[in-house]
Scaffold this active site. Sequence first.
Site, PDB file in Angstrom:
ATOM      1  N   HIS A  14       0.806  -1.179   0.121  1.00  0.00           N
ATOM      2  CA  HIS A  14       0.080   0.025  -0.024  1.00  0.00           C
ATOM      3  C   HIS A  14       0.945   1.332  -0.083  1.00  0.00           C
ATOM      4  CE1 HIS A  14      -3.854   2.251   1.441  1.00  0.00           C
ATOM      5  NE2 HIS A  14      -2.849   3.104   1.373  1.00  0.00           N
ATOM      6  N   HIS A  16       1.552   5.426  -1.802  1.00  0.00           N
ATOM      7  CA  HIS A  16       1.170   6.536  -2.472  1.00  0.00           C
ATOM      8  C   HIS A  16       2.475   7.050  -3.254  1.00  0.00           C
ATOM      9  CE1 HIS A  16      -2.784   6.759  -0.882  1.00  0.00           C
ATOM     10  NE2 HIS A  16      -2.363   6.195   0.312  1.00  0.00           N
ATOM     11  N   LEU A  17       2.352   7.070  -4.472  1.00  0.00           N
ATOM     12  CA  LEU A  17       3.688   7.514  -5.444  1.00  0.00           C
ATOM     13  C   LEU A  17       3.315   8.971  -6.068  1.00  0.00           C
ATOM     14  CD1 LEU A  17       5.120   4.582  -7.157  1.00  0.00           C
ATOM     15  CD2 LEU A  17       6.330   5.571  -5.269  1.00  0.00           C
ATOM     16  N   ARG A  18       2.091   9.513  -5.988  1.00  0.00           N
ATOM     17  CA  ARG A  18       1.678  10.945  -6.450  1.00  0.00           C
ATOM     18  C   ARG A  18       2.139  10.745  -7.919  1.00  0.00           C
ATOM     19  NH1 ARG A  18      -1.299  10.825  -1.989  1.00  0.00           N
ATOM     20  NH2 ARG A  18      -0.225  11.805  -0.082  1.00  0.00           N
ATOM     21  N   LYS A 100      -9.414  -0.455  -5.670  1.00  0.00           N
ATOM     22  CA  LYS A 100      -9.283   0.348  -4.201  1.00  0.00           C
ATOM     23  C   LYS A 100     -10.966   0.966  -4.058  1.00  0.00           C
ATOM     24  CE  LYS A 100      -7.894   1.995  -0.428  1.00  0.00           C
ATOM     25  NZ  LYS A 100      -6.754   2.974  -0.129  1.00  0.00           N
ATOM     26  N   HIS A 137     -10.568   1.418   2.076  1.00  0.00           N
ATOM     27  CA  HIS A 137     -10.008   2.266   3.026  1.00  0.00           C
ATOM     28  C   HIS A 137     -11.422   1.817   4.039  1.00  0.00           C
ATOM     29  CE1 HIS A 137      -8.510   6.083   4.720  1.00  0.00           C
ATOM     30  NE2 HIS A 137      -9.741   6.016   5.513  1.00  0.00           N
ATOM     31  N   HIS A 175      -4.437  -0.507   6.023  1.00  0.00           N
ATOM     32  CA  HIS A 175      -3.924  -0.035   7.228  1.00  0.00           C
ATOM     33  C   HIS A 175      -4.721  -0.016   8.248  1.00  0.00           C
ATOM     34  CE1 HIS A 175      -6.928   2.825   5.359  1.00  0.00           C
ATOM     35  NE2 HIS A 175      -5.770   3.420   4.332  1.00  0.00           N
ATOM     36  N   LEU A 220      -4.636   9.160   8.137  1.00  0.00           N
ATOM     37  CA  LEU A 220      -5.818   8.653   8.333  1.00  0.00           C
ATOM     38  C   LEU A 220      -5.646   7.148   7.939  1.00  0.00           C
ATOM     39  CD1 LEU A 220      -8.137  11.264   6.962  1.00  0.00           C
ATOM     40  CD2 LEU A 220      -8.161  10.316   9.316  1.00  0.00           C
ATOM     41  N   ASP A 248       1.538   2.714   3.468  1.00  0.00           N
ATOM     42  CA  ASP A 248       0.685   3.850   3.261  1.00  0.00           C
ATOM     43  C   ASP A 248       1.593   5.302   3.367  1.00  0.00           C
ATOM     44  OD1 ASP A 248      -1.660   5.062   2.623  1.00  0.00           O
ATOM     45  OD2 ASP A 248      -2.383   5.359   4.724  1.00  0.00           O
ATOM     46  N   HIS A 252       3.353  14.568   1.583  1.00  0.00           N
ATOM     47  CA  HIS A 252       2.567  15.921   1.460  1.00  0.00           C
ATOM     48  C   HIS A 252       3.742  16.948   1.532  1.00  0.00           C
ATOM     49  CE1 HIS A 252      -1.583  14.647   1.312  1.00  0.00           C
ATOM     50  NE2 HIS A 252      -1.341  13.713   2.222  1.00  0.00           N
TER      51      HIS A 252
HETATM   52  O1  DOR Z   1      -3.173   9.392   5.943  1.00  0.00           O
HETATM   53  C1  DOR Z   1      -3.487   9.039   4.629  1.00  0.00           C
HETATM   54  N1  DOR Z   1      -2.873   9.774   3.628  1.00  0.00           N
HETATM   55  N2  DOR Z   1      -4.305   8.268   4.451  1.00  0.00           N
HETATM   56  C2  DOR Z   1      -5.056   8.086   3.401  1.00  0.00           C
HETATM   57  O2  DOR Z   1      -6.040   7.328   3.450  1.00  0.00           O
HETATM   58  C3  DOR Z   1      -4.748   8.897   2.299  1.00  0.00           C
HETATM   59  C4  DOR Z   1      -3.275   9.386   2.406  1.00  0.00           C
HETATM   60  C5  DOR Z   1      -2.781  10.299   1.098  1.00  0.00           C
HETATM   61  O3  DOR Z   1      -3.252  10.095   0.059  1.00  0.00           O
HETATM   62  O4  DOR Z   1      -2.292  11.115   1.790  1.00  0.00           O
HETATM   63 ZN    ZN Z   2      -3.213   5.044   1.720  1.00  0.00          ZN
END
Ligand code: DOR
Ligand code: ZN
Length: 346
Positions: A14, A16-18, A100, A137, A175, A220, A248, A252
């Site tokens: 799991h 996030h690569l953006r 997802k 989620h 998660h 989250l 996860d 940011h």
């Molecule tokens: O903390 C989180 N960040 N939970 C998520 O479900 C999404 C993720 C995000 O994409 O930043």
């Molecule tokens: Zn996530």
Amino acid sequence: MSDHLTIRRPDDWHLHLRDGAMLAAVLPETARHFARAIVMPNLVPPVVTGAEAAAYRDRIRAALPAGMVFEPLMTLYLTEGTDPEDVAAAHASGLIKAVKLYPAGATTNSASGVTDFNKIAAVLERMAEIGLPLCTHGEVTDADVDIFDREAVFIDRVLDPLRRAHPGLKVVMEHITTAQAAEYVRSVDTGLGATITTHHLVINRNHILVGGIKPHYYCLPVAKREEHRLALVAAATSGDPRFFLGTDSAPHIDALKEHACGCAGCFTATNTMSILAEVFEAESALDRLEGFTSLNGPAFYGMPANEARLTLIKGPPFHYPSKIDSADGPVTVFDPGFPLHWQVDD
Ligand code: DOR
Ligand code: ZN
């Protein structure tokens, strides 16, 4: 205990690569240690169709620095308009490994998610037929449900009814953050697994809130009470194959984390393996780290474990950079709050 630990190369189930500049900045942080990752589709706009997933996969491949080896495992973002045939075709071609489910409004970029679960029944039916896992989620978004209860309520109100309606569907509870979720996974023999993040093995809600608000610990689902963290550590270090690593890791930029309305997400790609080695060593479970990071996930997804190996070496406390740079701005690396002695031999 030896000061060397060699395991099969880990995967991140799991991640996030953006996209764009952030993708370029964070991809090497994962590819340095991980062979594969399930890539989350919550871009803006989201990755909904097979064609969009193929284009995103190509952008990820193009962003990989020369000399690094990494396989992105693509996912589709489930909407109420998702076409079951497009999903089946993307699976049949080998492009996607999961779909997802975001309840609408549950988290970052989830506005296109699902409100009426009846509207996704046909897609779930098709996924059950073809053996394509659903990643969830697992939080309800009802305003009357306290944010710390949203995962446990999701199990009762959404997940359990959904699984009963689609008994053949493979589901990953992503998660997990509660003892209830770990218990629910243990109550089911086949077809249900759960990912656990690095940060939820380390922090509880006091870490976020006591002594001043710590935005870099906010994610989250939000971290819960200490008893829940302990339940997650017990699950991760138990050797139970239903539990596996999904970091996860969710970058940011600092300006958006340290903000009046701060974004959710902890960035752990850089130091996850060193943190996990500390967590597992503290439980006298270093011999189970490989199962959690490198064996249980592939087994659940029906893929071979990686042939390549990764070695961790124990030494004096080792410091990772506290931030990584992106063209959009700096991203803070998750601080576990304890020294890291296990360094990846890369
Ligand atoms: O903390 C989180 N960040 N939970 C998520 O479900 C999404 C993720 C995000 O994409 O930043
Ligand atoms: Zn996530």
